[in-house]
Design a protein around this motif. Structure first.
Motif, PDB file in Angstrom:
ATOM      1  N   TYR A  31      57.727  60.564  27.835  1.00  0.00           N
ATOM      2  CA  TYR A  31      58.798  61.498  28.216  1.00  0.00           C
ATOM      3  C   TYR A  31      58.298  62.936  28.187  1.00  0.00           C
ATOM      4  O   TYR A  31      58.619  63.724  29.066  1.00  0.00           O
ATOM      5  CB  TYR A  31      59.997  61.323  27.281  1.00  0.00           C
ATOM      6  N   LEU A  32      57.490  63.255  27.154  1.00  0.00           N
ATOM      7  CA  LEU A  32      56.979  64.632  27.067  1.00  0.00           C
ATOM      8  C   LEU A  32      56.075  64.949  28.246  1.00  0.00           C
ATOM      9  O   LEU A  32      56.144  66.025  28.832  1.00  0.00           O
ATOM     10  CB  LEU A  32      56.238  64.824  25.739  1.00  0.00           C
ATOM     11  N   ARG A  33      55.231  63.968  28.621  1.00  0.00           N
ATOM     12  CA  ARG A  33      54.370  64.182  29.795  1.00  0.00           C
ATOM     13  C   ARG A  33      55.219  64.406  31.043  1.00  0.00           C
ATOM     14  O   ARG A  33      54.900  65.266  31.872  1.00  0.00           O
ATOM     15  CB  ARG A  33      53.460  62.969  30.006  1.00  0.00           C
ATOM     16  N   THR A  34      56.287  63.621  31.181  1.00  0.00           N
ATOM     17  CA  THR A  34      57.167  63.785  32.347  1.00  0.00           C
ATOM     18  C   THR A  34      57.796  65.169  32.358  1.00  0.00           C
ATOM     19  O   THR A  34      57.844  65.835  33.397  1.00  0.00           O
ATOM     20  CB  THR A  34      58.275  62.716  32.315  1.00  0.00           C
ATOM     21  N   ILE A  35      58.267  65.613  31.195  1.00  0.00           N
ATOM     22  CA  ILE A  35      58.938  66.914  31.125  1.00  0.00           C
ATOM     23  C   ILE A  35      57.961  68.020  31.510  1.00  0.00           C
ATOM     24  O   ILE A  35      58.280  68.889  32.327  1.00  0.00           O
ATOM     25  CB  ILE A  35      59.502  67.138  29.700  1.00  0.00           C
ATOM     26  N   TRP A  36      56.735  67.952  30.970  1.00  0.00           N
ATOM     27  CA  TRP A  36      55.772  69.016  31.290  1.00  0.00           C
ATOM     28  C   TRP A  36      55.331  68.954  32.753  1.00  0.00           C
ATOM     29  O   TRP A  36      55.100  69.990  33.372  1.00  0.00           O
ATOM     30  CB  TRP A  36      54.590  68.957  30.317  1.00  0.00           C
ATOM     31  N   SER A  37      55.210  67.717  33.299  1.00  0.00           N
ATOM     32  CA  SER A  37      54.870  67.600  34.724  1.00  0.00           C
ATOM     33  C   SER A  37      55.934  68.267  35.583  1.00  0.00           C
ATOM     34  O   SER A  37      55.631  69.011  36.511  1.00  0.00           O
ATOM     35  CB  SER A  37      54.772  66.136  35.146  1.00  0.00           C
ATOM     36  N   TYR A  65      59.399  58.138  34.758  1.00  0.00           N
ATOM     37  CA  TYR A  65      60.175  58.266  35.999  1.00  0.00           C
ATOM     38  C   TYR A  65      61.002  57.028  36.298  1.00  0.00           C
ATOM     39  O   TYR A  65      62.069  57.125  36.904  1.00  0.00           O
ATOM     40  CB  TYR A  65      59.240  58.572  37.175  1.00  0.00           C
ATOM     41  N   GLY A  66      60.504  55.842  35.881  1.00  0.00           N
ATOM     42  CA  GLY A  66      61.235  54.609  36.131  1.00  0.00           C
ATOM     43  C   GLY A  66      62.602  54.607  35.477  1.00  0.00           C
ATOM     44  O   GLY A  66      63.548  53.998  35.995  1.00  0.00           O
ATOM     45  N   GLU A  67      62.719  55.299  34.340  1.00  0.00           N
ATOM     46  CA  GLU A  67      63.992  55.291  33.607  1.00  0.00           C
ATOM     47  C   GLU A  67      64.892  56.452  34.001  1.00  0.00           C
ATOM     48  O   GLU A  67      66.018  56.553  33.543  1.00  0.00           O
ATOM     49  CB  GLU A  67      63.709  55.370  32.097  1.00  0.00           C
ATOM     50  N   LEU A  68      64.386  57.361  34.840  1.00  0.00           N
ATOM     51  CA  LEU A  68      65.169  58.553  35.165  1.00  0.00           C
ATOM     52  C   LEU A  68      65.904  58.438  36.501  1.00  0.00           C
ATOM     53  O   LEU A  68      66.614  59.356  36.901  1.00  0.00           O
ATOM     54  CB  LEU A  68      64.268  59.796  35.196  1.00  0.00           C
ATOM     55  N   GLY A  69      65.746  57.318  37.187  1.00  0.00           N
ATOM     56  CA  GLY A  69      66.446  57.142  38.457  1.00  0.00           C
ATOM     57  C   GLY A  69      66.008  58.146  39.500  1.00  0.00           C
ATOM     58  O   GLY A  69      66.808  58.885  40.053  1.00  0.00           O
ATOM     59  N   PHE A  70      64.699  58.169  39.754  1.00  0.00           N
ATOM     60  CA  PHE A  70      64.150  59.158  40.683  1.00  0.00           C
ATOM     61  C   PHE A  70      64.306  58.702  42.135  1.00  0.00           C
ATOM     62  O   PHE A  70      64.057  57.556  42.464  1.00  0.00           O
ATOM     63  CB  PHE A  70      62.678  59.375  40.345  1.00  0.00           C
ATOM     64  N   ALA A 113      63.597  68.786  40.213  1.00  0.00           N
ATOM     65  CA  ALA A 113      62.695  68.783  39.053  1.00  0.00           C
ATOM     66  C   ALA A 113      63.431  69.270  37.808  1.00  0.00           C
ATOM     67  O   ALA A 113      63.253  68.717  36.721  1.00  0.00           O
ATOM     68  CB  ALA A 113      61.484  69.657  39.328  1.00  0.00           C
ATOM     69  N   ILE A 114      64.299  70.280  37.979  1.00  0.00           N
ATOM     70  CA  ILE A 114      65.065  70.776  36.824  1.00  0.00           C
ATOM     71  C   ILE A 114      66.032  69.700  36.350  1.00  0.00           C
ATOM     72  O   ILE A 114      66.168  69.454  35.148  1.00  0.00           O
ATOM     73  CB  ILE A 114      65.802  72.085  37.196  1.00  0.00           C
ATOM     74  N   ASP A 115      66.685  69.015  37.308  1.00  0.00           N
ATOM     75  CA  ASP A 115      67.603  67.932  36.926  1.00  0.00           C
ATOM     76  C   ASP A 115      66.867  66.826  36.174  1.00  0.00           C
ATOM     77  O   ASP A 115      67.372  66.300  35.175  1.00  0.00           O
ATOM     78  CB  ASP A 115      68.276  67.342  38.170  1.00  0.00           C
ATOM     79  N   LEU A 116      65.649  66.491  36.654  1.00  0.00           N
ATOM     80  CA  LEU A 116      64.874  65.430  35.990  1.00  0.00           C
ATOM     81  C   LEU A 116      64.518  65.837  34.562  1.00  0.00           C
ATOM     82  O   LEU A 116      64.577  65.021  33.643  1.00  0.00           O
ATOM     83  CB  LEU A 116      63.591  65.144  36.770  1.00  0.00           C
ATOM     84  N   GLN A 117      64.177  67.126  34.376  1.00  0.00           N
ATOM     85  CA  GLN A 117      63.852  67.597  33.023  1.00  0.00           C
ATOM     86  C   GLN A 117      65.069  67.489  32.109  1.00  0.00           C
ATOM     87  O   GLN A 117      64.966  67.019  30.980  1.00  0.00           O
ATOM     88  CB  GLN A 117      63.406  69.054  33.059  1.00  0.00           C
ATOM     89  N   LEU A 118      66.226  67.922  32.644  1.00  0.00           N
ATOM     90  CA  LEU A 118      67.435  67.885  31.806  1.00  0.00           C
ATOM     91  C   LEU A 118      67.777  66.446  31.439  1.00  0.00           C
ATOM     92  O   LEU A 118      68.152  66.151  30.299  1.00  0.00           O
ATOM     93  CB  LEU A 118      68.604  68.540  32.547  1.00  0.00           C
ATOM     94  N   LYS A 161      67.519  61.780  27.448  1.00  0.00           N
ATOM     95  CA  LYS A 161      67.170  60.380  27.186  1.00  0.00           C
ATOM     96  C   LYS A 161      65.968  60.216  26.271  1.00  0.00           C
ATOM     97  O   LYS A 161      65.596  59.096  25.926  1.00  0.00           O
ATOM     98  CB  LYS A 161      66.865  59.677  28.514  1.00  0.00           C
ATOM     99  N   MET A 162      65.310  61.327  25.883  1.00  0.00           N
ATOM    100  CA  MET A 162      64.035  61.232  25.167  1.00  0.00           C
ATOM    101  C   MET A 162      64.195  60.521  23.823  1.00  0.00           C
ATOM    102  O   MET A 162      65.015  60.930  23.000  1.00  0.00           O
ATOM    103  CB  MET A 162      63.464  62.634  24.965  1.00  0.00           C
ATOM    104  N   PRO A 163      63.417  59.437  23.613  1.00  0.00           N
ATOM    105  CA  PRO A 163      63.539  58.727  22.333  1.00  0.00           C
ATOM    106  C   PRO A 163      62.770  59.444  21.228  1.00  0.00           C
ATOM    107  O   PRO A 163      61.894  60.250  21.496  1.00  0.00           O
ATOM    108  CB  PRO A 163      62.914  57.369  22.647  1.00  0.00           C
ATOM    109  N   GLU A 164      63.113  59.124  19.993  1.00  0.00           N
ATOM    110  CA  GLU A 164      62.379  59.657  18.841  1.00  0.00           C
ATOM    111  C   GLU A 164      61.149  58.785  18.612  1.00  0.00           C
ATOM    112  O   GLU A 164      61.075  57.668  19.118  1.00  0.00           O
ATOM    113  CB  GLU A 164      63.270  59.624  17.588  1.00  0.00           C
ATOM    114  N   GLY A 165      60.213  59.269  17.836  1.00  0.00           N
ATOM    115  CA  GLY A 165      59.083  58.405  17.462  1.00  0.00           C
ATOM    116  C   GLY A 165      57.760  59.112  17.525  1.00  0.00           C
ATOM    117  O   GLY A 165      57.674  60.333  17.570  1.00  0.00           O
ATOM    118  N   GLU A 166      56.710  58.294  17.521  1.00  0.00           N
ATOM    119  CA  GLU A 166      55.331  58.800  17.517  1.00  0.00           C
ATOM    120  C   GLU A 166      55.012  59.464  18.855  1.00  0.00           C
ATOM    121  O   GLU A 166      55.638  59.157  19.872  1.00  0.00           O
ATOM    122  CB  GLU A 166      54.359  57.641  17.299  1.00  0.00           C
TER     123      GLU A 166
END
Lengths: 360, 119
Positions: free
Chosen positions: A94-100, A235-240, A264-269, A274-279
C-alpha cells in the motif's frame, strides 16, 4: 514546389529541458519530414548496475529519471524480489502504491504546467506548479526528500507513514484536488488552449497500436491499456479503471493526463483508508538466485519494463530497462509531418518526453 | 476569462506564494534527509556504513584509526545511518550549504577501546 529547409529542433530548445534533436525538414510552414537523433544523455546506468551490489542499485535506478524516480526505485525492487520470488507485507504494498500515485500526481501537474507554458499561458503554468509544490512537500514529509526518495528496498519499504502524517496527507490531497479541478476546468474550456491543441498531432488507434505506444499517449487514442490493470501492488484492491479518450489529438492527451491527476489523488485517498496495519519489511534470504524476472510498471509517462537476471551472487548478471518515452518517440514521425511548424513544440511536448529515462 | 476569476481574486488578496529565501528559510520536516554527521566517540570502525554506502563516500582506514568522509560524494540516502549499530552516524534534517571546494572530513574513531574491552 517550395524550397525545402532543414532546421534542427534541439538538442537545446525552450520546451525541451533535456537533449533530443529532431531534424525537421519543412516546406513553407509545413513539416515534411522528421529525423530524431538520440544519445546525448547516455550515462551507462545498466552496465553500472551489473558492477554494484544489488541493494546499491536502487539508488542508481532512481537516478535514471528525476520525475519518475520513485517508480523506478520501486520497479527495481519489485523485479529483484521476483528473482527469489518473495512476498512483501501488505502494508508495504500500500505504501508503494501511495508513493507511486503521489509521484504521478506531481508529474502530471508538472506536465500540465509545461503544456500551459509551451502555449504561452504563463499564469496557468505558475498556478499548476504552485499546487504541485504541496505534493512535493507531502513527499518530503513522508519519504524524506523531494526528488530521489530512496524509500523502497528489496523486501519492503524503509519508512512508514504514521497517523499524524496520514491526516496531513489526506487534508492536503483534498485541497490539491479541489484546486487542481478548478485549474483543469480553466485549461479544458479555454478557447486559446483549444485552438492550439484540438486536431493537432492526431494519432489514430491503429497507428498507436502499430507504433507500440504506451501510457497516457496510447490511452488518448482510445486503447484501454494500463499496467495498473494487472493489479500489482495494491491496485487490485483499489478498483482501478484506466482513463481513455478517443480523439487522439493533443487536446485528448491533455484531458487524459488531467483526469489521471484527479484519479491519482482519489487512489491515494482510497489507499489511505484501506491501508492495513503491520510490518513494512521482510529480510531477503541470501543473494538473488540464478533466475530471470520481468516487471512492468505504469509510470506517469507510460509502461516501464524491467528485466533482471541473477547469478546467485550479490551482483546481477544483467539489468535491462525499457522506458516509456522510447516507445513513444516513433509516434512523432507520424504526428509531425503535415503539421504547422508553430505546432511542433506542443506536439513534441504532448508525448511527455523524458529523455534521461530513454537514454539512461 | 470568467472561469479563472476565482483563482485571480484569490491570488489578488492571498499574498505571495514564495518566501524571501535567503532571509526567510523554511524549517525542514522532522524526518527530512538533510546531511549526516559522525559521532566519533561511538565509532568502532566496524565498516558497516562504508560497505553499504552506494556512493563510496565513506572510507575506513583501520591502520590510522580513521574514518574518511567525502561530503561531495554523499547522495544523502541515509543507508549508513540505518546500518550503524553504535549510533555513530547521526541523521540530521538540515541541508548542507553549498561549497566552493570539495571538503574531506577525517574522523578519528574513539570508540574502539570500549569494543576491545568487551572482547
Amino acid at each position: 514546389m517550395a524550397p525545402r529547409t532543414v532546421a534542427p529542433f534541439g538538442p537545446q530548445h525552450p520546451v525541451l529541458p533535456e537533449p533530443i534533436q529532431l531534424k525537421i525538414t519543412y516546406e513553407d510552414e509545413k513539416v515534411v519530414n522528421v529525423v530524431p537523433a538520440l544519445g546525448y544523455g547516455h550515462r551507462g546506468i545498466e552496465k553500472a548496475c551489473e558492477i554494484n551490489d544489488y541493494p546499491k542499485n536502487i539508488h542508481l535506478c532512481e537516478r535514471i529519471c528525476g520525475i519518475c524516480s520513485c517508480i523506478h526505485g520501486i520497479s527495481y525492487c519489485e523485479v529483484v524480489e521476483r528473482l527469489w520470488p518473495m512476498e512483501i507485507p501488505p502494508r508495504a504494498k500500500y505504501l508503494r502504491t501511495i508513493w507511486s500515485e503521489m509521484s504521478r500526481t506531481h508529474s502530471h501537474l508538472l506536465w500540465l504546467g509545461l503544456l500551459a507554458d509551451a502555449l504561452g499561458f504563463e499564469s496557468m503554468f505558475m498556478q499548476f506548479w504552485r499546487i504541485r509544490e504541496k505534493v512535493l512537500d507531502l513527499l518530503e514529509m513522508t519519504t524524506g526528500t523531494r526528488v530521489t526518495h530512496s524509500v523502497s528496498v528489496v523486501g519492503g519499504v524503509r519508512r512508514d507513514i504514521n497517523d499524524e502524517q496520514k491526516k496531513i496527507c489526506i487534508r492536503t490531497l483534498q485541497e490539491v484536488r479541489k484546486e487542481a479541478e478548478a485549474l483543469i476546468n480553466v485549461l479544458a474550456t479555454d478557447p486559446t488552449v483549444k485552438a492550439r491543441t484540438v486536431g493537432k498531432g492526431v494519432l489514430t488507434k491503429e497507428q498507436a497500436i502499430m507504433l507500440g505506444n504506451n501510457g497516457p499517449h496510447l490511452r488518448a487514442s482510445g486503447v484501454k491499456e494500463d499496467c495498473r490493470m494487472e493489479g500489482m501492488q495494491a491496485y487490485g484492491e483499489l478498483g482501478f479503471e484506466p482513463i481513455v479518450e478517443t480523439d487522439g489529438d493533443c487536446y485528448a492527451r491533455t484531458l487524459v493526463r488531467a483526469r489521471e491527476t484527479l484519479q491519482a489523488i482519489d487512489l491515494q485517498l482510497e489507499a489511505f483508508s484501506k491501508m492495513p496495519e503491520g510490518e513494512i519489511y521482510v529480510r531477503p534470504k541470501g543473494s538473488p538466485p540464478a533466475n530471470e524476472a520481468v516487471f512492468r510498471s505504469e509510470q506517469p509517462r507510460g509502461e516501464c519494463f524491467y528485466y533482471a537476471k541473477g547469478n546467485g551472487t550479490r551482483n546481477l548478471e544483467r539489468l535491462r530497462v525499457r522506458t516509456p518515452t522510447f516507445a513513444n518517440i516513433p509516434s512523432l514521425l507520424v504526428m509531425l509531418p503535415g503539421s504547422e511548424l508553430a505546432d511542433v513544440p506542443v506536439i513534441v511536448l504532448s508525448i511527455d518526453p523524458c529523455i534521461s529515462c530513454t537514454e539512461r | 476569462m470568467p472561469v479563472m476569476l476565482p483563482t485571480v481574486i484569490r491570488n489578488l488578496f492571498g499574498g505571495p506564494a514564495t518566501r524571501m529565501y535567503p532571509v526567510q528559510v523554511r524549517e525542514p520536516f522532522e524526518g527530512a534527509r538533510g546531511h549526516i554527521e559522525f559521532n566519533d566517540d561511538n565509532c568502532i570502525l566496524c565498516g558497516n556504513c562504508a560497505r553499504q554506502c552506494p556512493a563510496a563516500a565513506i572510507e575506513i582506514n583501520k591502520e590510522k584509526n580513521e574514518l574518511v568522509f567525502y561530503p561531495a560524494r554523499c547522495i544523502i540516502c541515509f543507508v549508513c545511518a540505518e546500518a550503524c549499530k553504535k549510533d555513530a552516524v547521526i541523521a540530521a534534517n538540515k541541508w548542507r550549504t553549498p561549497y566552493y571546494t570539495k571538503p574531506v572530513e577525517v574522523h578519528v574513531a574513539k570508540g574502539k577501546k570500549e569494543k576491545a574491552k568487551k572482547e
